[in-house]
Write a protein that holds these residues in place. Structure first.
Motif, PDB file in Angstrom:
ATOM      1  N   THR A   5       0.794  -1.195   0.094  1.00 11.11           N
ATOM      2  CA  THR A   5       0.024   0.025  -0.158  1.00 11.11           C
ATOM      3  C   THR A   5       0.782   1.219   0.084  1.00 11.11           C
ATOM      4  OG1 THR A   5      -0.126  -0.178   2.445  1.00 11.11           O
ATOM      5  CG2 THR A   5      -1.769  -0.975   1.249  1.00 11.11           C
ATOM      6  N   THR A   6       2.178   1.034  -0.124  1.00 11.76           N
ATOM      7  CA  THR A   6       3.206   2.337  -0.507  1.00 11.76           C
ATOM      8  C   THR A   6       3.884   1.847  -1.980  1.00 11.76           C
ATOM      9  OG1 THR A   6       4.906   1.471   1.242  1.00 11.76           O
ATOM     10  CG2 THR A   6       3.118   2.729   1.857  1.00 11.76           C
ATOM     11  N   ALA A   7       4.482   2.987  -2.255  1.00 16.06           N
ATOM     12  CA  ALA A   7       5.476   2.914  -3.254  1.00 16.06           C
ATOM     13  C   ALA A   7       6.473   4.201  -3.372  1.00 16.06           C
ATOM     14  CB  ALA A   7       4.623   2.845  -4.551  1.00 16.06           C
ATOM     15  N   GLN A   8       7.726   3.798  -3.349  1.00 18.11           N
ATOM     16  CA  GLN A   8       8.659   4.828  -3.723  1.00 18.11           C
ATOM     17  C   GLN A   8       8.907   5.044  -5.008  1.00 18.11           C
ATOM     18  OE1 GLN A   8       9.941   5.674  -0.721  1.00 18.11           O
ATOM     19  NE2 GLN A   8      11.335   7.510  -1.736  1.00 18.11           N
ATOM     20  N   LEU A   9       8.559   6.403  -5.538  1.00 11.85           N
ATOM     21  CA  LEU A   9       8.520   6.602  -6.851  1.00 11.85           C
ATOM     22  C   LEU A   9       9.593   7.725  -7.421  1.00 11.85           C
ATOM     23  CD1 LEU A   9       4.480   7.618  -6.926  1.00 11.85           C
ATOM     24  CD2 LEU A   9       5.670   5.644  -7.567  1.00 11.85           C
ATOM     25  N   LYS A  10      10.180   7.510  -8.462  1.00  8.73           N
ATOM     26  CA  LYS A  10      11.353   8.278  -8.730  1.00  8.73           C
ATOM     27  C   LYS A  10      10.446   9.594  -9.808  1.00  8.73           C
ATOM     28  CE  LYS A  10      14.656   4.615  -9.326  1.00  8.73           C
ATOM     29  NZ  LYS A  10      15.665   3.869 -10.244  1.00  8.73           N
ATOM     30  N   LEU A  11      11.190  10.600  -9.442  1.00  9.21           N
ATOM     31  CA  LEU A  11      10.574  11.891 -10.084  1.00  9.21           C
ATOM     32  C   LEU A  11      11.499  12.475 -10.856  1.00  9.21           C
ATOM     33  CD1 LEU A  11       8.798  13.415  -6.846  1.00  9.21           C
ATOM     34  CD2 LEU A  11       8.013  11.692  -8.443  1.00  9.21           C
ATOM     35  N   SER A  12      10.975  13.276 -12.010  1.00 11.26           N
ATOM     36  CA  SER A  12      11.679  14.119 -12.797  1.00 11.26           C
ATOM     37  C   SER A  12      11.570  15.418 -12.341  1.00 11.26           C
ATOM     38  CB  SER A  12      11.342  13.804 -14.399  1.00 11.26           C
ATOM     39  OG  SER A  12      11.466  12.407 -15.064  1.00 11.26           O
ATOM     40  N   PRO A  13      12.852  16.278 -12.720  1.00 10.39           N
ATOM     41  CA  PRO A  13      12.732  17.775 -12.297  1.00 10.39           C
ATOM     42  C   PRO A  13      11.756  18.587 -13.445  1.00 10.39           C
ATOM     43  CG  PRO A  13      14.994  17.159 -13.128  1.00 10.39           C
ATOM     44  CD  PRO A  13      14.126  15.597 -13.309  1.00 10.39           C
ATOM     45  N   TYR A  14      11.400  19.546 -12.524  1.00 10.53           N
ATOM     46  CA  TYR A  14      10.356  20.412 -13.051  1.00 10.53           C
ATOM     47  C   TYR A  14       9.117  19.933 -13.633  1.00 10.53           C
ATOM     48  CZ  TYR A  14       9.147  25.172 -15.325  1.00 10.53           C
ATOM     49  OH  TYR A  14       8.687  26.344 -15.550  1.00 10.53           O
ATOM     50  N   VAL A  15       8.571  18.935 -12.822  1.00 10.04           N
ATOM     51  CA  VAL A  15       7.288  18.501 -13.185  1.00 10.04           C
ATOM     52  C   VAL A  15       6.273  18.704 -11.967  1.00 10.04           C
ATOM     53  CG1 VAL A  15       5.873  16.503 -13.757  1.00 10.04           C
ATOM     54  CG2 VAL A  15       8.305  16.564 -14.785  1.00 10.04           C
ATOM     55  N   TYR A  56       2.620  17.994  -6.485  1.00 14.55           N
ATOM     56  CA  TYR A  56       3.952  18.102  -6.141  1.00 14.55           C
ATOM     57  C   TYR A  56       4.796  18.608  -6.910  1.00 14.55           C
ATOM     58  CZ  TYR A  56       8.442  16.783  -3.934  1.00 14.55           C
ATOM     59  OH  TYR A  56       9.774  16.874  -3.599  1.00 14.55           O
ATOM     60  N   LEU A  57       5.480  19.663  -7.016  1.00 14.30           N
ATOM     61  CA  LEU A  57       6.223  20.385  -7.861  1.00 14.30           C
ATOM     62  C   LEU A  57       7.732  20.149  -7.655  1.00 14.30           C
ATOM     63  CD1 LEU A  57       6.549  22.176 -10.392  1.00 14.30           C
ATOM     64  CD2 LEU A  57       6.496  24.269  -8.858  1.00 14.30           C
ATOM     65  N   THR A  58       8.571  19.289  -8.516  1.00 20.26           N
ATOM     66  CA  THR A  58       9.814  19.106  -8.321  1.00 20.26           C
ATOM     67  C   THR A  58      10.773  20.351  -8.929  1.00 20.26           C
ATOM     68  OG1 THR A  58       9.902  17.952 -10.395  1.00 20.26           O
ATOM     69  CG2 THR A  58       9.709  16.697  -8.339  1.00 20.26           C
ATOM     70  N   LYS A  59      11.923  20.533  -8.385  1.00 22.96           N
ATOM     71  CA  LYS A  59      12.663  21.631  -8.671  1.00 22.96           C
ATOM     72  C   LYS A  59      13.346  21.703 -10.074  1.00 22.96           C
ATOM     73  CE  LYS A  59      14.269  22.784  -3.942  1.00 22.96           C
ATOM     74  NZ  LYS A  59      15.455  22.872  -3.022  1.00 22.96           N
ATOM     75  N   ALA A  60      13.644  22.504 -10.798  1.00 21.24           N
ATOM     76  CA  ALA A  60      14.276  22.443 -12.113  1.00 21.24           C
ATOM     77  C   ALA A  60      15.705  21.808 -12.024  1.00 21.24           C
ATOM     78  CB  ALA A  60      13.987  23.667 -12.883  1.00 21.24           C
ATOM     79  N   ALA A  61      15.987  21.360 -13.224  1.00 23.00           N
ATOM     80  CA  ALA A  61      17.240  20.915 -13.593  1.00 23.00           C
ATOM     81  C   ALA A  61      17.634  20.910 -14.736  1.00 23.00           C
ATOM     82  CB  ALA A  61      17.595  19.462 -12.659  1.00 23.00           C
ATOM     83  N   PRO A  65      12.748  25.579 -16.983  1.00 17.93           N
ATOM     84  CA  PRO A  65      12.255  26.398 -18.066  1.00 17.93           C
ATOM     85  C   PRO A  65      13.182  26.696 -18.985  1.00 17.93           C
ATOM     86  CG  PRO A  65      12.591  27.467 -15.943  1.00 17.93           C
ATOM     87  CD  PRO A  65      13.027  25.858 -15.807  1.00 17.93           C
ATOM     88  N   GLY A  66      12.773  27.582 -20.351  1.00 18.76           N
ATOM     89  CA  GLY A  66      13.730  28.049 -21.363  1.00 18.76           C
ATOM     90  C   GLY A  66      14.542  26.834 -22.035  1.00 18.76           C
ATOM     91  N   LEU A  67      13.393  25.849 -22.482  1.00 23.00           N
ATOM     92  CA  LEU A  67      14.288  24.674 -23.286  1.00 23.00           C
ATOM     93  C   LEU A  67      14.693  25.473 -24.741  1.00 23.00           C
ATOM     94  CD1 LEU A  67      14.772  21.486 -23.581  1.00 23.00           C
ATOM     95  CD2 LEU A  67      12.440  21.728 -24.588  1.00 23.00           C
ATOM     96  N   VAL A 119      18.894  26.203 -16.631  1.00 21.14           N
ATOM     97  CA  VAL A 119      19.583  25.838 -15.621  1.00 21.14           C
ATOM     98  C   VAL A 119      21.031  25.430 -16.175  1.00 21.14           C
ATOM     99  CG1 VAL A 119      19.865  24.069 -13.767  1.00 21.14           C
ATOM    100  CG2 VAL A 119      17.569  24.801 -14.266  1.00 21.14           C
ATOM    101  N   GLY A 120      20.991  24.808 -17.217  1.00 24.66           N
ATOM    102  CA  GLY A 120      22.212  24.309 -17.819  1.00 24.66           C
ATOM    103  C   GLY A 120      22.081  23.446 -19.127  1.00 24.66           C
ATOM    104  N   PHE A 121      23.174  22.789 -19.534  1.00 26.86           N
ATOM    105  CA  PHE A 121      23.247  21.834 -20.693  1.00 26.86           C
ATOM    106  C   PHE A 121      22.874  20.228 -20.319  1.00 26.86           C
ATOM    107  CE2 PHE A 121      25.492  25.590 -22.151  1.00 26.86           C
ATOM    108  CZ  PHE A 121      25.115  25.508 -23.585  1.00 26.86           C
ATOM    109  N   ALA A 122      22.450  19.985 -21.365  1.00 33.99           N
ATOM    110  CA  ALA A 122      22.487  18.287 -21.278  1.00 33.99           C
ATOM    111  C   ALA A 122      23.703  17.816 -21.267  1.00 33.99           C
ATOM    112  CB  ALA A 122      21.430  17.893 -22.271  1.00 33.99           C
TER     113      ALA A 122
END
Length: 1188
Positions: A689-699, A723-728, A762-764, A811-814
């Motif tokens: 009844t629980t799950a640890q979820l992996k998240l992506s930035p800026y979602v 839940y808003l994740t931070k940008a990267a 932002p700013g893709l 934030v920076g380059f890929a």
């Protein structure tokens, strides 16, 4: 041997316990017939503790029977109650029941007291219990001023009720101003004393209308306490200033309420005592406060709680044991526990007992001179005291009776006389109550009488006990004997059991137990007998039981219950659900032995029982219905452990609807980039009844959960909080990077852009870089917006480039992207393939070869070579080229040869070859011509036969549509077909190629021919065409025959011949009757049936006769195609009319002059073949030919 009353019963198996109890009830119910003299017996009285409604008349019951009928009197508070002096009190004639009319005047309190009734006749006096009459009371609450209660969030609270003392005690409950019951839980509950206990308070407990109500059921009234106001203050309200100065992290991580271990609100201290009376309900209560809310557990020290008598109430805060006994005494311990600790309280329980009967005295009927005894035994805690009364007077001061002797709880009677009749009372009492029992001694001298109705019919199921009643009375006590059948044979005691009340028991009744039974009662004063009848019935059996069913919600289920029963009994089949009636719902249909439930719902699950009832027995069978469906959606989604790239999601599963949940599916929504679109996140087993979820930035995440079982998946849960994740910086670069030129001087770089989820912030944008391979230049690059294409201009034609596209955001380059190969734009090829060569393989196939063009001249990606070819006339390659239909064949890659299929034979062709790249085709090679050789021709376009005569046929045809060369000649083959469709000799004829008409002569008249016709070239013979035709009939002969048939002499001749035949038939008949053999019969025996004899194959002169009327049919078009089977025979049923069809068993042929040579065979006239137009009778011509 006679069966008499058994002084002692043998020990019986446990299965007969219920039977013994029934018989004991019958014994205790034996009574003296009312037509005999007997002392009074109390039959009805009011309860000992009689609480009355003060608004209604008081009715105190006292009824009795006796012979003569008894008189009644009353005492009140121990003294005589003279009802005649009180106008409000009446007593009905023949009854001792008092009615006190307080509704007109008077008060109920005036008549409060202890009443006792006495019923008396000449044989004794019986008394009632002491009836304590008290009016019920429902007093009002005393007025009090209740101050509002204010307390902090998390504190404990007790709201007192303290209801007024009523009679009987009221029922307490808490409601609000809207008369809605206040919700209770493990945290908030009502105690046994009516107070409302809060283990800890929450802000939602704040309200101004906590109202305690007392319901007095006896008077049907409800009293209300003044409302209590409660306000719960949170941390914010206590210290807004401090809360405002705290940082966000400190504020949300601070605990506003101090957690604490449990303490008991009730009972107080570590131990307490509880006393309860035997037979009552023992209620033990423990209510604790604490934070978190404590949980209560119960144990019994040095023992276990009784399984079937223990119940938990009020969220396990109350322990109840019903039907409590002395064995339930002991120490009970309640334990309150939460996360911070545990506390316990011990309750010492003592069970006392008011008196209860061990053996109550029974009425005693004796005859003069007999002995007897009355026994009165009771128990209790403390031990009750036994006292005796005689006719309502203590036995110590009652008139002396020499026949009686008192021995503790027993009165012994010896040599009784009629004056010994009396009513004795036994009183057993202790501090908790008393028991009073009346038992009379009646001295009578009565001959036997049988009280059971005569000729009573008993019906019993086979293999079950049969009980035949013989209720009797007599004094002295009669002896009972049973006999079976009209002959009066005595019953054996090893098969039957005779009980003390006269009942005859057949332990296992069989079919042969059916019959008439006689009961005989005897004493010294006489004898009585009675007959009863016994029938044994077949048992009811369920031969097909309902079966366990698992169905999905909304479907239909059926249960079957087939029953076999005795046909003389009426059967009733009843269906129950969970041992109750079926719901009154149209979805439930009962039809004979079936129960059908349509549109099954969750509430339909349970045990369905088929009950088959007759008047004698009952059987049942049950089956469980499990209603399954997809699970209910999960709920209470909660996000915890929120980090930049992970979060923990927890939820509460919904109902699995009787099918275990196998897994949970978790989906997410990105409200920032793709609002309303849900994506698959992960799956977890159904036990989690629980799950640890992996998240992506800026979602901006929202999650929902679906449960899955064997029937499918549930509806989605309500979304979780966002839940808003931070940008990267981006994690990935664009995919599908390509470099292709759209023009000869550019390079178009394309890629699949990242979606909003992959942008990570932002700013893709995209950094596009390119470098000419094998060049000396540096990497060139440009940053573009969120697009999917960039064009580099001014590039050389078809030059390789190295390309890479890198994502970046604010934030920076890929990471560094991969390098891919691309080319600038293509141009049309400059050179045509050379040295084109053609090799003709056959008349329809040619092979083409060419030399490849130089790679530099292609100026693009080589896609292959393309051959254009067309059919042309010699010497006209350059003329009318625009009107020539060209065909194209493309050969992929770098192939330098290819095959041209599907060419036309004997044709002139031209072709050229071109190289192809991504831009288009290059110039064409010089045209190359070639010729295909001759091939075999197609079949002639048509073939028809015209102008048929007696001995000739003319054929006309059209040449082949595709000669495929120069025709050299035609070949004609033909053969006759006789009347049995057999083929004659095949004639082969060559015809010049320039002919389109040919006449065949010297053919047989009226003969069918089959023709095979085909053309030839130097390459060989082509396909053939077939046809059939028939030469005509000799019309002159046919008309001559018709003319003869119409002459008068011919008609006369025919009549004479007919007369002769008639005479011959008569002679044949006479000779046959005499046993002779007629010569014609010998002829018949000598010649077999011509229909089954094969026709002779000779020179093909077998003709086909047609009547004049059918001559026109000869000129109708014939069917095309061969009619000859593979074995060169023609089936008879497919042929035209034959001679045999027209004659009567004729087996012969026409001569050249048309006469018929044949022989009469004596056969019956045969039914004409299908298509025969002369079906009614033979023509005169045929008749004439038959007798030539």
């Amino acid at each position: 041997m006679q069966l008499k009353i058994m002084p002692k019963k043998k020990r019986l198996p446990a299965g007969r316990v219920a039977l013994i109890l029934f018989l004991c009830q019958m014994i205790s119910a034996l009574e003296v017939p009312l037509d005999l003299v007997q002392p009074p017996t109390i039959t009805q009285q009011s309860p000992k503790d009689y609480i009355i409604d003060p608004r209604e008349n008081i009715v105190i019951q006292c009824e009795a029977k006796g012979k003569p009928p008894p008189s009644f009197s009353w005492t009140r508070n121990g003294t005589h109650f003279d009802i005649d002096k009180d106008p409000l009190v009446t007593m009905q004639p023949g009854s001792g029941t008092l009615t006190i009319n307080i509704m007109s005047e008077g008060k109920a309190e005036t008549y409060e007291g202890v009443y006792q009734c006495t019923a008396r006749n000449e044989r004794g006096a019986a008394i009632s219990n002491n009836i304590v009459v008290r009016p019920s009371r429902s007093p009002l609450w005393t007025k009090e001023k209740l101050e509002p209660i204010t307390l902090r969030n998390g504190q404990s609270l007790v709201l007192p009720c303290r209801p007024p003392l009523g009679l009987p005690p009221p029922i307490i409950f808490w409601m609000d101003n809207s008369f809605q019951r206040l919700p209770q839980s493990e945290r908030v509950s009502q105690g046994l004393n009516g107070d409302l206990y809060f283990s800890n308070v929450l802000p939602e407990d704040t309200r101004e209308d906590y109202i305690c109500y007392a319901r007095f059921n006896h008077t049907q009234t409800i009293q209300q306490k003044q409302p209590i106001s409660v306000k719960v203050i949170s941390v914010d309200e206590l210290n807004d200033t401090i809360a405002a100065n705290l940082s966000d992290t400190e504020f949300y991580s601070a605990k506003p309420n101090r957690e604490r271990p449990p303490t008991f609100l009730t009972p107080e201290g570590n131990t307490s005592n509880k006393e309860e009376l035997r037979g009552n309900v023992l209620s033990l209560e423990c209510i604790a406060e604490g934070l978190p809310t404590p949980v209560i557990y119960w144990i019994k020290e040095d023992g276990t709680l009784p399984t079937n008598r223990t119940f938990y109430r009020n969220f396990k805060k109350t322990l109840q044991i019903i039907q409590v006994s002395e064995a339930d005494s002991g120490n009970y311990q309640c334990i309150a526990k939460n996360a911070l600790g545990a506390i316990h309280h011990t309750i010492s329980v003592t069970v006392k007992a008011a008196p209860y009967w061990i053996l109550a005295p029974q009425n005693l009927v004796l005859s003069p001179g007999e002995d007897g005894s009355l026994i009165c035994r009771a128990n209790g805690n403390p031990k009750p005291r036994i006292s005796w009364l005689s006719n309502g007077v203590p036995i110590e001061i009652a008139p002396d009776d020499p026949s009686r002797k008192i021995d503790g709880d027993t009165i012994i009677f010896s040599n009784v006389q009629e004056r010994s009749s009396a009513v004795y009372q036994c009183n057993a009492s202790n501090e908790y109550g008393y028991l009073l029992a009346n038992a009379f001694v009646n001295v009578l001298a009565e001959p036997p009488r049988i009280l059971t109705s005569a000729n009573t019919l008993y019906q019993v199921i086979a293999n079950r006990p049969a009980l035949l009643d013989c209720a009797f009375f007599g004094s002295p006590l009669p002896t009972i004997e049973w006999f079976k059948g009209a002959k009066g044979s005595a019953l054996r005691d090893d098969i039957y059991v005779l009980h003390e009340n006269g009942t005859l028991e057949i332990p296992v009744a069989q079919k042969d137990s059916t019959g008439t039974y006689t009961c005989v009662a005897r004493n010294k004063l006489g004898m009585a007998k009675n007959e009863v009848h016994l029938e044994i019935k077949d048992p009811t059996r369920i031969i097909k039981q309902p079966e366990y069913a698992v169905v999905q919600r909304g479907s239909t289920v059926s249960f079957e219950c087939k029953v076999k029963h005795d046909h003389t009994l009426t059967l009733t089949i009843t269906w129950l659900k969970d041992n109750g009636e079926l719901p009154s719902d149209g979805r439930f249909t009962v039809d004979k032995d079936h129960l059908e439930v349509a549109d099954v719902r969750d509430s339909d699950g349970g045990a369905y029982t088929c009950v088959a009832n007759t008047t004698l027995d009952m059987v049942s069978a049950s089956a469980v219905l499990s209603v399954v469906d997809v699970p209910n959606p999960p709920f209470d989604l909660e996000l915890t452990d929120q980090l930049d790239k992970s979060v923990q999601l927890s939820w509460t599963p919904g109902d699995d609807n009787n099918s275990p949940i196998t897994k949970f599916i978790i989906e997410y929504e990105d409200a920032m980039h793709e609002a309303g679109l849900w994506h698959h996140q992960t799956e977890v087993p159904g036990t989690q009844t629980t799950a640890q979820l992996k998240l992506s930035p800026y979602v901006n995440y929202s999650f929902r959960v679906m449960a899955v079982n064997s029937l499918g998946r549930s509806l989605p849960s309500e979304p979780s909080e966002q839940y808003l994740t931070k940008a990267a910086e981006p994690d990935t670069n664009p995919t599908a990077v390509e470099g292709l030129g759209s023009e000869p001087d550019n390079l178009v770089i394309t890629w699949k852009p990242l979606n909003g989820f992959e942008s990570n912030g932002p700013g893709l944008q995209y950094k596009v870089s390119w470098l000419q391979k094998d060049g000396d230049d540096e990497w060139a690059s440009v940053v573009v917006a969120n697009v999917s294409k960039y064009i580099v201009s001014g590039t050389p034609t078809f030059v390789p480039y190295l390309i890479k596209v890198q994502a970046l955001n604010d934030v920076g380059f890929a990471p560094e992207p991969a390098v891919v190969m691309g080319h600038s734009g293509e141009d049309l090829p400059m050179v045509a393939p050379g040295n084109v060569r053609v090799n003709v393989v056959n008349s329809t196939l040619a092979e083409v070869h060419w030399d490849p063009v130089p790679l530099k001249s292609i100026r693009g990606h080589l896609q292959g070579y393309r051959i254009y070819y067309w059919k042309a006339q010699e010497g006209s390659l350059k003329r009318n080229r625009r009107h020539i239909e060209k065909k194209i064949l493309t050969f992929q890659g770098s192939k330098t040869h290819g095959m041209l299929p599907g060419l036309e034979p004997f044709s002139h062709y031209a072709l050229n070859v071109r190289v192809v790249n991504g831009k288009g085709e290059g110039p064409a090679s010089p045209d190359r011509v070639f010729n295909t050789p001759e091939g075999v021709p197609s079949a002639p376009s048509s073939l028809k036969i015209v102008n048929p005569t007696l001995d000739s046929l003319t054929l006309e045809w059209d040449p082949p549509s595709r000669p495929n060369g120069i025709l050299t000649e035609y070949t004609l083959k033909y053969q006759p077909i006789n009347s049995t469709h057999e083929l004659g000799p095949l004639v082969d004829l060559k015809i010049p190629a320039n002919k389109t008409r040919w006449t065949l002569k010297n053919l047989n008249f009226s003969t069918r021919y089959k023709f095979y016709f085909y053309a030839q070239t130097a390459a060989g013979s082509g396909s053939q065409i077939t046809e059939e035709a028939v030469t005509t009939v000799d019309e002159a002969m046919a008309s001559r025959q018709v003319d003869i048939a119409t002459q008068g002499w011919f008609i006369g001749l025919m009549c004479a011949v007919a007369l002769l035949i008639l005479i011959l038939l008569i002679v044949c008949f006479i000779r046959r009757n005499k046993g002779g053999k007629y010569p014609v019969k010998e002829k018949e025996d000598a010649h077999a049936d011509p229909e089954i004899q094969p026709m002779k194959e000779d020179d093909g002169t077998f003709g086909e006769y047609r009547s004049l009327e059918s001559d026109a049919e000869d000129h109708k078009p014939l069917k095309k195609g061969s009619r000859t089977p593979s074995d060169r025979t023609v089936k008879k049923e497919d042929s035209d009319d034959s001679l045999v069809d027209y004659g009567e068993g004729v087996n012969g042929q026409f001569n050249e002059d048309g006469s018929f040579i044949g022989q009469y065979s004596g056969k019956k006239e045969k039914e004409p073949a299908e298509g025969n137009e002369s079906s009614e009778a033979p023509s005169p011509v045929n008749a004439m030919n038959s007798f030539v």
